[in-house]
Design a protein around this motif. Structure first.
Motif, PDB file in Angstrom:
ATOM      1  N   PHE A 190       5.547 -11.305   2.825  1.00 55.38           N
ATOM      2  CA  PHE A 190       4.244 -10.781   2.416  1.00 55.38           C
ATOM      3  C   PHE A 190       4.383  -9.563   1.502  1.00 55.38           C
ATOM      4  O   PHE A 190       3.641  -9.390   0.541  1.00 55.38           O
ATOM      5  CB  PHE A 190       3.391 -10.429   3.648  1.00 55.38           C
ATOM      6  N   GLN A 201       6.781  -8.784  -0.652  1.00 58.80           N
ATOM      7  CA  GLN A 201       7.086  -9.144  -2.036  1.00 58.80           C
ATOM      8  C   GLN A 201       5.874  -9.810  -2.690  1.00 58.80           C
ATOM      9  O   GLN A 201       5.554  -9.546  -3.847  1.00 58.80           O
ATOM     10  CB  GLN A 201       8.294 -10.087  -2.086  1.00 58.80           C
ATOM     11  N   PHE A 202       5.233 -10.667  -1.892  1.00 52.05           N
ATOM     12  CA  PHE A 202       4.043 -11.359  -2.369  1.00 52.05           C
ATOM     13  C   PHE A 202       2.992 -10.367  -2.857  1.00 52.05           C
ATOM     14  O   PHE A 202       2.418 -10.511  -3.935  1.00 52.05           O
ATOM     15  CB  PHE A 202       3.508 -12.220  -1.219  1.00 52.05           C
ATOM     16  N   SER A 203       2.791  -9.315  -2.061  1.00 48.91           N
ATOM     17  CA  SER A 203       1.752  -8.351  -2.413  1.00 48.91           C
ATOM     18  C   SER A 203       2.119  -7.530  -3.640  1.00 48.91           C
ATOM     19  O   SER A 203       1.262  -6.953  -4.297  1.00 48.91           O
ATOM     20  CB  SER A 203       1.461  -7.422  -1.226  1.00 48.91           C
TER      21      SER A 203
END
Lengths: 612, 49
Positions: free
Chosen positions: A89, A91-93
């Motif tokens: 999450f 890295q995703f964010s």
């Protein structure tokens, strides 16, 4: 005859290349203009340069090819996040805002940025996208002197592919197989770069330079845990040990526990024997994989020529091993093997594959020595130097060569700025710092007083092609410094028993050969063969040096300090000259000596650039 | 609009329609992240994106 502009940008090493009728006209990396190392921003200055070199406007360009496909990359990101959810999450964010705000709309962004060169430019249809590894493959096959070749590209990651195999025949280039993310040889090497405390994406070559100081003690641990290498050289990384797919670091706790240490903090922790052993181990694994891949490809396709590109192809030690094993008759490596070279490959791929144009002069290396960047006329140089307050003599070619060679033979460190700038990370005698390879103190002096970099870092030799075999264990052209080979045993100095017992950096002080400044501690050297037809002035200089000293080998390192992009303009060169302990500077036909300069122009250059 | 057309073409070409709901979710969710953030700056470590 159409003009094609290739662009690589927005990741690292932005660059622009212009080709005309399939011929490479000009190419340059943005960092050289902005003075920001590995600059990834839109290459505005590089595009301006290639257009002005060809004396054309953007409207005269028929096609503009970006080196990779953003949608495919986005697909890979989404699928990776889905596969690893809810992990990742963080890295995703970080990634999604970047993509949803900018990267997904790259065509529109490119169009807007291209308008900064010509506000009337509005032809969106001219903008097309190549694939990352196709760009790499095209960048190495089409300029190579081969009608037919196996093309192997390997890097961190492009869209999905991290390693590809392609076959090139004439104008055709067909990708045969790929290894996909997250299984990546480049990322494995980068994981160790991170773990040993160097900066990922730029410190890989430091790790390679550090490797000979260590013992490859951890090879079994790497092969037994981190990477599963199959018989044909294909591989899978065990993601349990890595953090790059979901986190913001390269390695995780499991990786650190496996080797028993935390990653080195470059600010607080010194490089220890452990880090050298780690470097040696990952280097050995990389070499073995590249060798196995090469052997299996030769067996499968039975083609005698190999072309390499992608960041891993900058591992000149591994390249040297493939050459030495004589798996292929000929090997050619794109000098700009990193992403900068993608701009060249994207343009060439479009010309030959989409427009289906034949290759001309198929048996000639068409990189033109990689001297594809900006050049300055003698008038330009003199005017710029006068403005800077420089004191210089203007000499004719013969006197210039003689005086430079003489100074080199007396131990001077000389900045050498001639002709067109090189394309690719290596200085090849156009923007170089030169020294006497016979000097026992040159390596340390250049590292500490001129380049301000770590003392373990080796320097490369430039050698006249015809003298190559007398001095090195190599019998192939290496004009782009892409191969490492051993020095000829005849010029080696045998180490005493006590010297043999020395470990790591202590070995550096031992005079290992007749050319100690370019002999790495394992008796290897990253060789540049110098050819009269691609750089006659540089060739003449080394020839004159040989006349004086009987030695056709000089030290050639890039004209910059640590963290600084290689100098581009006479002004960059003069600033670097005045900020370091270089003794002389030769720009065009101007000869500058440090002790004749106005002392107040000297300035502290050590903190000018952020360390890499 | 050309972006949407091209992106749908891409999904068709790659036969990856299943990504569509995820993308719609992302656009909404990502929009929120963007609103919550000042600028979109890549972190300095190795960014595989």
């Amino acid at each position: 005859m159409s003009y094609i502009l290739g662009i690589s940008a927005f990741y690292h090493d932005s660059a622009a290349t212009l080709i005309h009728g399939g011929k490479i006209i000009a190419a340059a990396q943005e960092e050289r203009f902005t003075r920001v190392k590995h600059d990834f921003s839109y290459p505005h200055n590089a595009v301006e340069f290639v257009l002005s070199y060809a004396n054309i406007k953007l409207k005269n360009v028929d096609h503009i090819i970006f080196y990779e496909k953003p949608f495919l990359k986005f697909e890979r990101l989404l699928e990776t996040y889905v596969a690893f959810a809810p992990k990742g999450f963080l890295q995703f964010s970080k990634a999604m805002p970047l993509w949803l705000k900018e990267k997904l709309f790259q065509k529109k962004m490119l169009l807007d940025l291209l308008k900064t060169h010509d506000k009337d430019f509005n032809d969106e249809k001219k903008i097309l996208f190549s694939e990352h590894h196709l760009s790499h493959a095209a960048s190495t096959f089409y300029p190579s002197p081969f009608e037919e070749a196996i093309i192997l590209t390997a890097d961190g990651v492009g869209e999905w592919a991290t390693t590809t195999v392609a076959i090139g025949r004439g104008k055709k280039l067909e990708i045969k197989k790929e290894i996909h993310f997250p299984h990546s040889l480049g990322l494995l090497y980068s994981a160790f770069t991170y773990y040993t405390g160097f900066r990922v994406n730029s410190g890989e070559y430091k790790l390679m330079g550090l490797a000979p100081y260590g013992e490859p003690k951890y090879v079994d641990q790497i092969l037994g845990n981190l990477i599963d290498v199959k018989e044909d050289g294909s591989f899978r990384l065990d993601q349990k040990y890595f953090n790059y797919t979901t986190g913001l670091t390269m390695t995780n706790e499991k990786f650190h526990n496996l080797f028993g240490q935390k990653p080195r903090n470059s600010e607080d922790d010194k490089i220890s024997q452990f880090h050298m052993d780690m470097a040696a181990s990952v280097q050995k694994v990389t070499e073995n994989i590249m060798l196995t891949l090469s052997k299996s490809l030769k067996e499968e396709y039975k083609i005698n020529n190999l072309c390499l590109a992608g960041g891993v192809a900058l591992n000149c030690v591994a390249n040297g091993k493939i050459l030495k094993e004589k798996i292929f008759k000929n090997i050619w490596i794109q000098p700009a093997s990193g992403d900068a070279g993608g701009s060249l490959g994207a343009a060439l791929a479009f010309w030959h594959l989409e427009l289906e144009k034949d290759r001309e002069n198929i048996n000639i290396d068409s990189m033109q020595g990689s001297y594809l960047g900006p050049e300055y006329s003698q008038d330009n140089i003199e005017n710029e130097l006068k403005k800077l307050g420089a004191k210089f003599d203007v000499l004719n070619n013969e006197d210039l060569i003689e005086r430079t060679a003489e100074s080199l033979s007396n131990g001077a460190a000389i900045g050498w700025f001639q002709g067109r700038m090189e394309f690719g990370p290596r200085a090849l005698g156009s923007r170089s710092i030169l020294g006497d390879a016979r000097s026992a103190t040159m390596q340390k002096n250049l590292n500490l007083k001129v380049k301000y970099r770590e003392s373990f870092r080796p320097f490369a030799p430039s050698v006249l092609r015809e003298d190559l075999e007398n001095w090195f264990d190599l019998d192939a052209d290496s004009p782009y410094m892409t191969f490492v080979a051993d020095i000829n045993p005849k010029i080696k100095n045998k180490m005493t028993e006590d010297q043999e017992k020395l470990f790591g950096i202590d070995k550096l002080n031992v005079k290992r050969s007749e050319i100690p400044a370019v002999t790495h501690i394992d008796y290897s050297a990253r060789i540049q063969t110098v050819h009269r037809d691609t750089n006659s002035k540089y060739y003449d200089l080394i020839k004159k040096f040989k006349e004086i000293t009987n030695c056709p080998v000089i030290v050639n390192t890039s004209f910059n300090v640590r963290g600084e992009p290689i100098v581009n303009t006479p002004s960059d060169a003069f600033k670097c000259f005045m900020g370091t302990e270089l003794d002389s500077l030769v720009i065009g036909n101007c000869y500058l000596e440090k002790n004749k300069q106005i002392q107040s122009l000297k300035k502290d250059y050590t903190n000018e650039f952020e360390l890499d | 609009m050309s972006f949407l057309e091209e992106f749908l073409d891409f999904l068709r070409e790659r036969k990856k329609y299943w990504l569509l709901p995820i993308i719609l979710f992302l656009v909404i969710f990502g929009g929120l992240i963007i609103l919550a953030q000042g600028s979109a700056v890549a972190p300095f470590i190795y960014a595989i994106f």
